[in-house]
Design an enzyme around this catalytic site. Structure first.
Site, PDB file in Angstrom:
ATOM      1  N   CYS A 160      -0.511   1.945   8.745  1.00  0.00           N
ATOM      2  CA  CYS A 160       0.307   1.093   7.883  1.00  0.00           C
ATOM      3  C   CYS A 160      -0.136  -0.370   7.924  1.00  0.00           C
ATOM      4  O   CYS A 160      -0.245  -0.963   8.978  1.00  0.00           O
ATOM      5  CB  CYS A 160       1.753   1.206   8.372  1.00  0.00           C
ATOM      6  SG  CYS A 160       2.825  -0.001   7.677  1.00  0.00           S
ATOM      7  N   GLU A 190       0.808  -1.208   0.000  1.00  0.00           N
ATOM      8  CA  GLU A 190       0.000   0.000   0.000  1.00  0.00           C
ATOM      9  C   GLU A 190       0.840   1.256   0.000  1.00  0.00           C
ATOM     10  O   GLU A 190       1.999   1.269   0.419  1.00  0.00           O
ATOM     11  CB  GLU A 190      -0.988  -0.016   1.162  1.00  0.00           C
ATOM     12  CG  GLU A 190      -0.323  -0.142   2.504  1.00  0.00           C
ATOM     13  CD  GLU A 190      -1.328  -0.469   3.585  1.00  0.00           C
ATOM     14  OE1 GLU A 190      -2.238  -1.278   3.342  1.00  0.00           O
ATOM     15  OE2 GLU A 190      -1.194   0.082   4.678  1.00  0.00           O
ATOM     16  N   CYS A 239       6.610  -7.894   5.994  1.00  0.00           N
ATOM     17  CA  CYS A 239       7.854  -7.534   6.705  1.00  0.00           C
ATOM     18  C   CYS A 239       8.235  -8.678   7.624  1.00  0.00           C
ATOM     19  O   CYS A 239       7.373  -9.338   8.204  1.00  0.00           O
ATOM     20  CB  CYS A 239       7.654  -6.254   7.521  1.00  0.00           C
ATOM     21  SG  CYS A 239       9.174  -5.685   8.321  1.00  0.00           S
ATOM     22  N   CYS A 249       7.349  -6.462  14.463  1.00  0.00           N
ATOM     23  CA  CYS A 249       7.110  -5.551  15.589  1.00  0.00           C
ATOM     24  C   CYS A 249       5.701  -5.830  16.129  1.00  0.00           C
ATOM     25  O   CYS A 249       4.760  -5.995  15.353  1.00  0.00           O
ATOM     26  CB  CYS A 249       7.252  -4.099  15.145  1.00  0.00           C
ATOM     27  SG  CYS A 249       8.890  -3.746  14.480  1.00  0.00           S
ATOM     28  N   CYS A 266       2.419  -3.909  14.932  1.00  0.00           N
ATOM     29  CA  CYS A 266       2.357  -3.524  13.518  1.00  0.00           C
ATOM     30  C   CYS A 266       1.503  -4.484  12.706  1.00  0.00           C
ATOM     31  O   CYS A 266       1.715  -5.704  12.731  1.00  0.00           O
ATOM     32  CB  CYS A 266       3.780  -3.468  12.965  1.00  0.00           C
ATOM     33  SG  CYS A 266       3.822  -3.206  11.190  1.00  0.00           S
ATOM     34  N   CYS A 322       3.666   8.207   1.483  1.00  0.00           N
ATOM     35  CA  CYS A 322       4.264   7.147   2.286  1.00  0.00           C
ATOM     36  C   CYS A 322       4.352   5.904   1.413  1.00  0.00           C
ATOM     37  O   CYS A 322       3.320   5.388   0.975  1.00  0.00           O
ATOM     38  CB  CYS A 322       3.392   6.905   3.525  1.00  0.00           C
ATOM     39  SG  CYS A 322       4.035   5.613   4.587  1.00  0.00           S
TER      40      CYS A 322
HETATM   41  S1  SF4 Z   1       6.928  -1.531  12.160  1.00  0.00           S
HETATM   42 FE1  SF4 Z   1       6.067  -3.130  10.826  1.00  0.00          FE
HETATM   43  S2  SF4 Z   1       6.837  -2.685   8.768  1.00  0.00           S
HETATM   44 FE2  SF4 Z   1       8.108  -1.505  10.235  1.00  0.00          FE
HETATM   45  S3  SF4 Z   1       9.847  -2.890  10.683  1.00  0.00           S
HETATM   46 FE3  SF4 Z   1       8.301  -3.318  12.272  1.00  0.00          FE
HETATM   47  S4  SF4 Z   1       7.099  -5.061  11.429  1.00  0.00           S
HETATM   48 FE4  SF4 Z   1       8.266  -4.147   9.716  1.00  0.00          FE
END
Ligand code: SF4
Length: 363
Positions: free
Chosen positions: A334, A84, A104, A108, A111, A97
């Protein structure tokens, strides 16, 4: 391809280097994706390019417009993955953005993208294609309506420093006058802390830097940003300081991003600890009240908690901004839109399977 890569490409075809300038302008200034329309290239060269080259706009799966002007796209990339891109207009600025990976791997805990796992890196073309798409979406290549994209942040899906070469090439095109000509201060790479790659970036790039800190100590950051176990806060801050030290412009600072999560890292003692941690670190702090999504397990902090946290930092002399929520009505946090598109697809697949089962039972 960057300018240097295109020049080498045309030389390898036995043609002149300046063809690179012509092609860059066609694609990134004029928004032309059809090689046939690049009329100053000569018929034979165009024919040759049609056989060996490709200029292909991104495939939009979904576009959503928020009441506040935020526009968000879900894009399907080769292999079927979704990423996106979000454009956030704000007065004279419009910040795009962009994503750098499909999913990913860094996981995290707060996220939405991290929960989707990692599929693959985006190519440089797929990254710069997001800038192209945003401008094209407002029909602004031809119309000269002014700059649709004034700033770019690599803060979308993925960890940009884990896709180093493609991200560096795409940023090169963002800055290149023959492409988008955005100033290096207005392109920001945000990292969760891949320290060896950040040290490498310091040698080749001068874009602005943001680090995703989210916690004032290692014990807490280990639980929120697992890569911290490999590269703890002190190592990351040291690398970020080294990055600044390599810049020709010595007035620059690092943006420290801190997502405030209710009851986890939003207490006054966390703010005080952050003050001590960053006391001598050249930075501004961006507080981001957590944007909740299904299955996140975390809550958004109250307005009071955000103000309290902000005040501790401001009283200690820091420059602090609080990110206002944009595009709430279109799930602009995000990874959320892709999560929804995937959910819709899964629901529709489940529905189709259920229909098939019904047919089988009836049959
Ligand atoms: S915040 Fe999300 S996109 Fe960014 S590094 Fe951590 S897991 Fe990956």
């Amino acid at each position: 391809m960057t300018r240097a890569q295109l020049e080498a490409f045309f030389e390898s075809l036995g043609d002149k280097k300046f063809r690179a300038q012509q092609v860059l302008k066609w694609i990134h200034h004029q928004g032309v994706a059809d090689i046939e329309q690049m009329t100053n290239l000569g018929k034979n060269l165009r024919q040759q390019l049609l056989e060996i080259a490709e200029v292909r706009p991104p495939e939009i799966v979904s576009q959503q417009d928020s009441e506040d002007g935020t526009r968000k796209w879900a894009i399907r990339v080769d292999g079927g993955g979704l990423v996106e891109t979000v454009l956030i207009p704000d007065g004279n600025r419009a910040t795009l953005c962009v994503s750098s990976q499909v999913g990913c791997s860094l996981d995290c805990s707060f996220c939405s993208t991290g929960k989707q796992g990692f599929q693959r890196d985006l190519s440089a073309a797929e990254i710069i294609g997001q800038v192209w798409l945003a401008i094209d979406s407002y029909d602004a290549f031809q119309s000269g309506k002014g700059r649709v994209v004034t700033n770019v942040v690599l803060m979308g899906m993925g960890e940009p420093l884990l896709n180093f070469d493609n991200v560096v090439s795409a940023m090169d095109l963002m800055l290149e006058d023959l492409a988008y000509g955005i100033s290096k201060r207005r392109v920001t790479l945000s990292t969760s802390g891949v320290v060896p790659a950040l040290d490498k970036l310091a040698e080749v790039s001068e874009v602005s830097l943001a680090i995703s800190l989210h916690a004032p100590n290692d014990a807490l950051r280990n639980t929120l940003v697992p890569i911290n176990k490999k590269y703890p806060i002190a190592v990351l801050l040291n690398s970020a300081r080294n990055y600044l030290g390599k810049q020709t412009d010595n007035k620059r600072v690092v943006t420290v991003e801190y997502t405030l999560i209710a009851g986890i890292n939003d207490q006054p003692e966390h703010a005080r600890e952050l003050v001590e941690l960053l006391r001598d670190f050249p930075c501004k702090i961006n507080l981001i009240p957590f944007n909740s999504f299904p299955q996140s397990g975390y809550q958004r902090p109250s307005g009071n908690a955000v103000s309290r946290f902000w005040k501790v930092l401001v009283d200690a002399g820091f420059v602090v901004t609080v990110r206002t929520t944009r595009g709430d009505d279109i799930s602009a946090a995000c990874g959320q839109l892709v999560g929804e598109v995937v959910d819709r697809t899964r629901r529709s697949e489940r529905y189709q399977r259920a229909q098939t089962q019904v047919v089988e039972v009836v049959g």
